[in-house]
Design an enzyme around this catalytic site. Sequence first.
Site, short mmCIF file in Angstrom:
data_model
loop_
_atom_site.label_atom_id
_atom_site.label_comp_id
_atom_site.label_asym_id
_atom_site.label_seq_id
_atom_site.Cartn_x
_atom_site.Cartn_y
_atom_site.Cartn_z
CD GLU A 60 -1.69 -2.43 1.66
OE1 GLU A 60 -0.65 -2.52 1.97
OE2 GLU A 60 -2.49 -3.21 1.34
CG HIS A 129 -11.74 -7.19 6.23
ND1 HIS A 129 -10.55 -7.38 7.13
CD2 HIS A 129 -11.50 -7.73 5.02
CE1 HIS A 129 -9.70 -8.04 6.27
NE2 HIS A 129 -10.36 -8.39 5.11
#
Lengths: 329, 332
Positions: A60, A129
């Site tokens: 990321e 999540h």
Amino acid sequence: MRTLSYAQAIHEAHAQLLDRDPRVFVIGQGLWNPWYAGTTLKDLDKAFGCDRILDSPVSENATTGAAIGAAIAGMRPILFHPRMDFMLLAIDPIVNQAANWSYLFSAQVSVPLVIRSVINRGGEQGAQHSQALHAMLAHIPGLKVVMPSTAYDAKGLLIAAMEDNNPVIYIDDRWLYETTSDVPEDCYAIPIGKGIVRREGRDITIASISYMAEEAMKAGLSLEKQGIDVEVIDLRSAKPLDIDIILKSVKKTGRLVVADGGWKMFGFAAEVAASVSERAFHDLKGPILRVCLPDIPAPTSRALEERYYPRASDIEKTVKKSLNIVSVA
Amino acid sequence: MSTETNNVKPALLQSMYQTMLRIRLIEERVADLVEAGEILTPCHLTIGQEAIAAGVCANLKPTDSIWGGHRSHGHYLAKGGDIKKMLAELFGKAGGCSKGRGGSMHLVAPEVGLFGTVPLVAATIPLAVGAAMASKLRNEVAVSVSFFGDGATEEGHFHESLNLAALYRLPVIFVCENNFYASHMHISERRAKDNIFKAGATHGIPAEQIDGNDVLLVYDTARRAIEHARSGGGPTLLECRTYRWRGHVGPAWDLDVGLKRNDDLKGWMKRDPIEMARTELIKLGVSSEQLGGIDPEVREEVDAALAFARASQYPLPEELLKNLFVGEGEAQ
């Protein structure tokens, strides 16, 4: 006019942007696999090639930094973070770099970058999540944050984000993917930083954003049947915040409920409430109330999730509280 | 020095010598100005490390980009950044390269391909990868060069970036200036192994560990890496070993690292990159008169830059809210 789903609208915006401008490319995880992006990026790799639709390594930080560098060097990247939680691994490039560079270098360098991130609440996915971190990002000077709640906005705000010469965080919500609305075929942009009145009413204002705008509309419909006339504002952008549209409404209604899918403490709703009370205290007939997530991480069990995520019924209850109407339940 | 293998022209070496001297003289002046309290912004001096910036940048074109960190005065000057604007920036003046928003740690010269230096350690490594990605997507031959210190190799940015650049075969050169210290911490206190260049092999990137004080060796190694990148061969990692003469920040010699470092420093000062280049130039037949002419020329340039910086105005208070976004007015 055609009807498209929210997911289809995102897909169409990507396809049109890629088609019209060779500087546009998409980079991030899960681009070649529907598991991450749903149908929002389906087969774009086949249509535009894997050079422009880069399903990236699990990095990321570097992919975000690379997208920033490419933007500075003249490209128009769309960076994709399929889970907002994982985007935290890229917080240095987003907060310290993308957000800073224009100011730092007195606008001699620009970062025309769209950072798309998805909120994946529900589905027993739990704390890492499911997070909605728009308030954290909106806190940073130099970032714009848009959060579409309809298919029409999902397309128009993505195009607007791309047309902006600055870093724009585009946050879509998986809970909205199957919702539908009329979506024009042309490549249109919706102004960033402008909200919209979704429903006019006299008794109370609900200022909302993203999926809570959808919930607020449901609450408005239900309350109408009970004789309560609700005005629903969808802010569309968390930042810049369209405070004027709320002030105008509150002047009329005198009451405000803020509905946001993020945490209550230090959150988006807190900023809205503070901004309104600073400027329109004397228009208010009572305290500004908030409908937000409780100050805890997302649980997994469906029994707890049910309680955790605010819905139209919670907005309805809060509206009644603001109006001093005791629910008979 | 490694001239035998290079057949380098005296003119090129002389030009790199002059670049190093400019960096040295302006930084020595900056050190004095910091001590005098005229410059307040934290300055991380690159004195002793000049050969790396000079040797690498001598290979670059204005269309190639470079990216730097907190210790980047040398990179800015070697890439052709305006010396006057740099000094004015250190003074916090409106005439500075960042118009008073950057100070020493945030320099920019987009007109010569320096898109930015920032002090967040390792932050510009992935940005350099992105510039290389832009070059590749546009089918250009431009390369990007990322300058960073040994401390930056301990950040995740570095390892993720190496993989990304290798995977996509991007035209980026990773130049590690290993001066053995990250702030006050010696490399032996921070790494189990003193083997930064070996990260290249892990990612399938050609890598070399070289003497970063030998400007010709730096030039030649960088030239090969850049040619490799331009021809589509992908990235290279260069670990250039050098030594920081001054402290981590500011003009002091041993403020933060103590006496043990002093012994090391004495050894490294005998290998002054500028003196080494000067000796080599004389060996190549350049007369000491010719070389002697360079010093006053550079000193004059530094004096003029200083006069410019002093004369430049401070940014007006009404500038404060401007330029948060490109192409827009004031912040909300």
